[in-house]
Design an enzyme around this catalytic site. Structure first.
Site, PDB file in Angstrom:
ATOM      1  N   ARG A   1      33.883  45.072  39.594  1.00 43.14           N
ATOM      2  CA  ARG A   1      35.077  44.600  38.895  1.00 43.14           C
ATOM      3  C   ARG A   1      35.932  43.724  39.797  1.00 43.14           C
ATOM      4  O   ARG A   1      36.029  43.956  41.011  1.00 43.14           O
ATOM      5  CB  ARG A   1      35.928  45.795  38.438  1.00 43.14           C
TER       6      ARG A   1
ATOM      7  N   SER B   1      32.907  51.561  47.920  1.00 46.92           N
ATOM      8  CA  SER B   1      32.711  53.007  47.779  1.00 46.92           C
ATOM      9  C   SER B   1      31.431  53.491  48.432  1.00 46.92           C
ATOM     10  O   SER B   1      30.608  54.174  47.801  1.00 46.92           O
ATOM     11  CB  SER B   1      32.714  53.375  46.293  1.00 46.92           C
TER      12      SER B   1
ATOM     13  N   ASP C   1      36.957  54.286  47.407  1.00 44.44           N
ATOM     14  CA  ASP C   1      37.451  54.575  46.059  1.00 44.44           C
ATOM     15  C   ASP C   1      38.225  55.892  45.989  1.00 44.44           C
ATOM     16  O   ASP C   1      39.162  56.036  45.198  1.00 44.44           O
ATOM     17  CB  ASP C   1      36.300  54.600  45.052  1.00 44.44           C
TER      18      ASP C   1
END
Length: 1132
Positions: free
Chosen positions: A754, A818, A872
């Site tokens: 994203r 992450s 994350d």
């Protein structure tokens, strides 16, 4: 002439013991002379009834002469014609009469006995109370049916001719075998599918003989009208039954419900794999039946039965108990005795086994106990009250299984365990051999009536079970006791109820069951006779005596072939003179009562089927219905009516009616066999799943192990030996609400990537606003060269900036990466290893921020200001920290799992000391990689690990995260299938496929509102042919796996919370945990289990769980915003 008065149909003397009365009190005295209405000859009162019954109005002149046989109606017709000419015809009783069945000429004195013999021959030829066709009967059986039909045709012709000769009405009348009314149907709006008498139209009274016959029919129609039920009424009965069933199932209204819906604790119907020998005790009205039932367990399920009956005397049925030695004066009443009845049953059981001479072994026994009980387990049932002739003191309120087991144990001869107590209705359902569909409904319509069915366990609120299905006995005989059926009750129903032993109770049963139908018929006949509609207005004491008409009479009278003749027998037994019209009218009355019973039964059955379909959320229900009882077994019309009306009342349900075989015996054995099968399966399932169930001590050990690994990971000298890396993030502050500006965020943590534009403003002006775009990471990119992966990321960023009109702008950027990294500064992170299916080459050991900046230079599209590289988990904590300043722990439980928290900077040994706090990224997914968790790994966990992309690594994550839970479940299902505990031991090829059982299935299958049908649908997508029991077991496996994951996660959070509390020297800690991840958010029970485990393991910590909103994106931007704010203050 002194001849015994006997009926032409049965040969019994009028007023025998079965009828209960002698001749009518209104009969003339013996001295009176009475004229025969056919031949006008006078006879003594003691002989006139016999003469009139067989008088045909003519004299047979020659024994060889073929005199046509006349029916009673034909004789009456000729008599009326004869009276018109006023020419009486003499009769000679010494001559012969032709039998109206076989046409043989019989001396009048022998006529009753001969007719009785003919009727018996007819019944024998018929088989089950219905004559076969003349073609099947054959010449050897006298072709009785053919002759009877021919006789009736000749009679009808003779009637018509006689009426024409006498100037009467030649309109045709019906033969005794017909079911249609004597005259035309009424208007269509008056028709009812449930009343054969409803088609009888009234006519005006007339003085003519024919009109008088029509007058009788009108009276009969008026009497039968209250029994007629339209489809609209039957729908109302069905709807009322549904409401009553719901009240019976509800915990709140169960005690007041008229339809009690009693749980039987039967959890499954037979699946054909039941195998072995099972004992059964069947306590009946007059005897005790002991059975040994052997089930083959093969595809054909052969059943072999050995049994013996033992008479139960009144002394046994009502006998007191015998005190057991050692019982003192304080022993509660009835608890220190071995009751004679149960001792008798145990003795008979041993005697039966002695006769079989079987080798000593353990037996399992089912107990068929036909009295009202409160069942609390399959093997526990407390007697409410005795019935019939049984009245053993001290048993009511006791567990009959315990009493029987104690009596068997006292014999000390065989090892026998009572594992089930069974109601005859459930026995009917369980003993059924269903053809196409499983049998899940049982119905009894006999002297009493009841029904049962397999209900969804979640709907049976009076028990704790909520998975699978459970057999429920409706006890629907009491339906209507609250007045629900008042508008359906006829005057005859009220009379029957008032004279019963339990007025106002069992109202539905009194309209359906065989115990009461005879009484309804008797009341109708008495009313018709009183009104002059039958028997020339004459009644007899027998007709007015309760119990003089039985259900067996009704079953025989409603028979199409011999029904009218049987009616003549019954009426003769009642001491009544009956014309053919009277006999036919009685047949119509019996049919009306009988068909109404079948119709009401159909309405109740339709309610059950609709209820099952609704609760199973099916578009269409298909099932078999096992039916037992004389009313169904002995008369085909009952089943036909039942089937046809159910189709109309519940058109969305398809049923097959199956006649039960030995429901109390075989059915009880099947209940026992199913219970045995389930118990054996449960033992094996428990053994398999026990490996995944963690005790509180085991969870405490996991907590302690994680604390030890955390301490090792924080120290510079021991960090390399710890499986928990405890990586510093260089984030030393959380949002304080003063952050402002526009920021970019990147989020790379799985198969999707994203790009976000995050605008941070004042909370009163909306706080944080986000615009984002989702891009996919193809597998070949995720596992290809590292340069290809980062080039793809840059292309996605350029596409987003172009769409947002931001090309040329350079905004502070937070990069959520992450994967495990060793950070050396806020904007520098060295990749330690790939996880989650990524394996891009040339990246491990490199600074990922540098790799991103190099890709930007290669593409030369724009400039990036990477302020922070973010995990994350840290982003989740920061995102929640914006909303709750006390949030100092971050937790991710999704595709992977991780945690972070604010550690005292003095404890972070890998950095130079200092004051304050720093967020530490635990990377706890690798907890156990050093072997410290090996004791908690099951064979299924090892299979998952060995088949993964990174064997031996991320061991804790493989126990917890969504990426692996589905695989653990799949391996367990394969194990259970191999043991024959699932899917009949036949796995589908799809189940052999890796990753086919996705973790999202766990969330769906464990949803509380999900019906078993939907669970089946999920499994059928995998090519599995599942039963209800399979669905329940799969759900249990999913629950065990998910619960273990949640408990392990909770143990980890408890370790972190206790570490923070001890760091700060607090007696009680209050802290918020920011949580993200699809497993935590979407699984119906995961979050609750995590929180419960933390509460148990860290009782001195008050922890609030706050779900993050876009922690990876929003959190990364907020970290960049906090970094800019801190840098601005430092510059100032």
């Amino acid at each position: 002439m002194n001849m015994p008065e006997k009926c032409s149909g049965c040969g019994r003397a009028a007023g025998d013991e079965e009828a209960g009365n002698t001749a009518s009190e209104c009969s003339p005295s013996a001295d009176d002379s009475v004229s025969c209405p056919l031949c006008d000859r006078g006879f003594p009162a003691t002989e006139i009834e016999l003469h009139a019954m067989y008088c045909n109005g003519i004299v047979a002149q020659d024994a060889n002469e073929d005199v046509p046989a006349l029916t009673q109606r034909q004789r009456e017709t000729r008599s009326r014609a004869g009276r018109g000419r006023d020419v009486p015809t003499p009769i000679d009783f010494d001559k012969c009469e032709k039998c109206y069945l076989c046409k043989a000429r019989v001396p009048l004195a022998e006529y009753p006995r001969h007719v009785d013999s003919c009727l018996q021959t007819a019944r024998d030829a018929q088989g089950n109370r219905r004559l076969r066709s003349a073609k099947d009967v054959g010449r050897s059986e006298g072709r009785l049916l053919s002759m009877l039909e021919m006789s009736e045709c000749k009679s009808a012709d003779a009637d018509a001719g006689a009426m024409l000769a006498a100037g009467g009405d030649p309109r045709p009348q019906m033969s005794s075998g017909q079911e249609k009314p004597l005259v035309g149907k009424p208007p269509g709006n008056q028709l009812s599918p449930t009343c054969p008498g409803h088609g009888l139209a009234g006519v005006s009274e007339s003085s003519s003989p024919q009109a008088q016959s029509w007058h009788l029919t009108t009276k009969m129609q008026s009497s039968l009208q209250p029994l007629c039920l339209s489809l609209e009424k039957l729908h109302r009965v069905k709807d009322s039954m549904l409401e009553a069933m719901d009240r019976g199932l509800s915990r709140r209204t169960h005690a007041q419900a008229t339809v009690r819906m009693l749980p039987t604790f039967i959890r499954s119907t037979p699946d054909g794999t039941e195998r072995g020998e099972f004992l059964v005790l069947e306590l009946g009205d007059i005897d005790l039946r002991v059975l040994l039932v052997e089930l083959s367990g093969d595809t054909r399920q052969t059943v072999t039965v050995k049994d013996r009956r033992f008479p139960v005397s009144d002394a046994i049925a009502q006998g007191p108990g015998e005190k057991v030695r050692g019982q003192g004066p304080l022993t509660p009443p009835g608890h220190g005795v071995t009751h004679l009845l149960f001792a008798f049953m145990a003795t008979c059981l041993c005697e039966f086994l002695d006769g079989l001479r079987l080798p000593q072994r353990a037996f399992q026994l089912g107990f068929s106990f036909p009295f009202s009980c409160r069942q609390t387990r399959l093997d526990q049932s407390y007697l409410f009250s005795w019935a019939k002739r049984f009245k053993c003191p001290g048993v009511e309120g006791r567990d009959v299984v315990e009493l029987l087991q104690n009596a068997i144990n006292k014999q000390d001869r065989y090892c026998i365990k009572v594992i089930a107590v069974v109601n005859d209705t459930t026995g009917t359902m369980m003993g059924c051999e269903a053809s196409a569909e499983p049998c899940e409904v049982g119905l009894i319509v006999d002297a009493g009536t009841n029904s049962c069915f397999m209900e969804e366990a979640r709907c049976v609120e009076v028990v704790e079970e909520n998975l699978g299905r459970m057999g429920v006995v409706t006890e629907w005989g009491s339906f209507g006791d609250d007045g629900t059926l008042n508008d359906m009750l006829s005057p005859y129903d009220r009379l029957v109820d008032e004279t019963s032993l339990n007025p106002g109770k069992q109202r539905f049963e009194k309209m359906i069951s065989g115990l009461y139908l005879g009484e309804i018929v008797r009341h109708i006949l008495a009313e018709l006779a009183t009104q002059g509609g039958l028997f020339s207005g004459r009644t007899t004491p027998a007709l007015l005596t309760k119990g003089s008409v039985q259900i067996q009479d009704i079953l025989e009278i409603t028979d199409e072939q011999v029904g009218v003749a049987r009616a003549q027998c019954v009426l003769w037994r009642l001491g009544l003179e009956a014309s053919d019209q009277d006999c036919f009218s009685m047949q119509q009355v019996c049919s009306a009562v009988y068909i109404r019973a079948a119709s009401l039964c159909a309405a109740g059955l339709a309610a059950i089927l609709s209820h099952m379909r609704r609760n199973r959320e099916l578009t269409r229900l298909k099932t078999s219905v096992a039916v037992d009882g004389a009313m169904f077994r002995d008369h085909a019309k009952f089943g036909q009516t039942l089937q046809q009306l159910v189709k109309k009342l519940a058109p969305e349900c398809d049923i097959t009616l199956v006649q039960a075989e030995d429901g109390s015996g075989k059915g009880t054995a099947m209940v026992t066999a199913v219970a045995s099968r389930l118990a054996a399966q449960r033992f094996q399932v428990n053994q398999t799943l026990a490996l995944l169930k963690l005790s509180p001590d085991a969870l405490g050990e996991v907590q302690a192990l994680l604390r030890r690994e955390m301490e090792l990971g924080l120290k510079k000298e021991t960090q390399t030996t710890s499986s928990v890396r405890m990586l510093p993030t260089y984030i030393c502050a959380t949002p304080d609400g003063s952050e402002r500006g526009d920021f970019l965020a990147l989020d790379l943590g799985g198969t999707n990537f994203r790009v976000l534009l995050v605008q941070v403003g004042a909370r009163e002006q909306g706080g944080v606003r986000i615009v984002s775009e989702l891009y996919s990471i193809p597998p070949q990119v995720a596992q290809g060269p590292g340069s290809q992966l980062f080039d793809h990321i840059v292309e996605c960023i350029a596409d987003f900036q172009t769409k947002q009109g931001m090309m040329g702008q350079t905004l502070p950027l937070g990069f959520t990466f992450s994967f495990p990294c060793q950070q050396t500064s806020l904007d520098q992170g060295i990749l330690l290893s790939w996880t989650k299916g990524f394996n891009a080459s040339g990246c491990v050991g490199q600074d990922v921020v540098k790799l991103l900046r190099e890709a930007v230079k290669r593409k030369n599209h724009f400039a990036l200001d990477v302020v922070a590289i973010v995990n994350d988990t840290v982003g989740t904590m920061m995102s929640c920290g914006y909303d709750d300043p006390s949030c100092e722990v971050g937790l991710i439980v999704g595709t992977g799992t991780n945690a972070c928290y604010m550690e005292e900077l003095r404890n972070v040994g890998t950095l130079a000391g200092g004051e304050g706090r720093m967020c530490v990224n635990m990377e706890w997914g690798a907890f156990g990689d050093n072997g410290c968790l090996d004791a908690f790994f099951t064979p299924f966990d090892r299979q998952v690990d060995e088949a993964s992309l990174n064997p031996g690594r991320q061991r804790f994550e493989k126990l917890i995260s969504g990426m692996y839970l589905g695989e653990i479940v799949r391996y367990i299902l394969l194990e259970l299938t191999a043991k024959g505990l699932l899917f009949r031991g036949r796995p589908s090829p799809k189940l052999q496929t890796r990753d086919i059982f996705q973790t999202k299935f766990l969330s769906s299958i464990e949803s509380d509102g999900l019906a078993l049908r939907q669970v089946c649908a999920i499994l059928e997508q995998l090519g599995l042919h599942v039963t209800c029991e399979d669905s329940v077991l799969v759900r249990e496996v999913c629950q065990v796996v998910a619960r273990r994951a949640a408990q392990l996660c909770g143990a980890g959070v408890a370790a972190v919370a206790e570490k923070i509390r001890e760091n700060r020297g607090l007696e009680q800690l209050s802290v918020t945990v920011g949580v993200d991840g699809t497993l935590y958010k979407l699984h119906p029970h995961f979050a609750q289990e995590v929180q419960g485990t933390v509460q148990r393991l860290a009782p001195r910590c008050s922890i609030t769980f706050l779900q993050s909103e876009d922690g990876s994106g929003k959190g990364a931007a907020l970290i960049a915003a906090v970094a800019c704010r801190v840098a601005h203050h430092q510059r100032a």
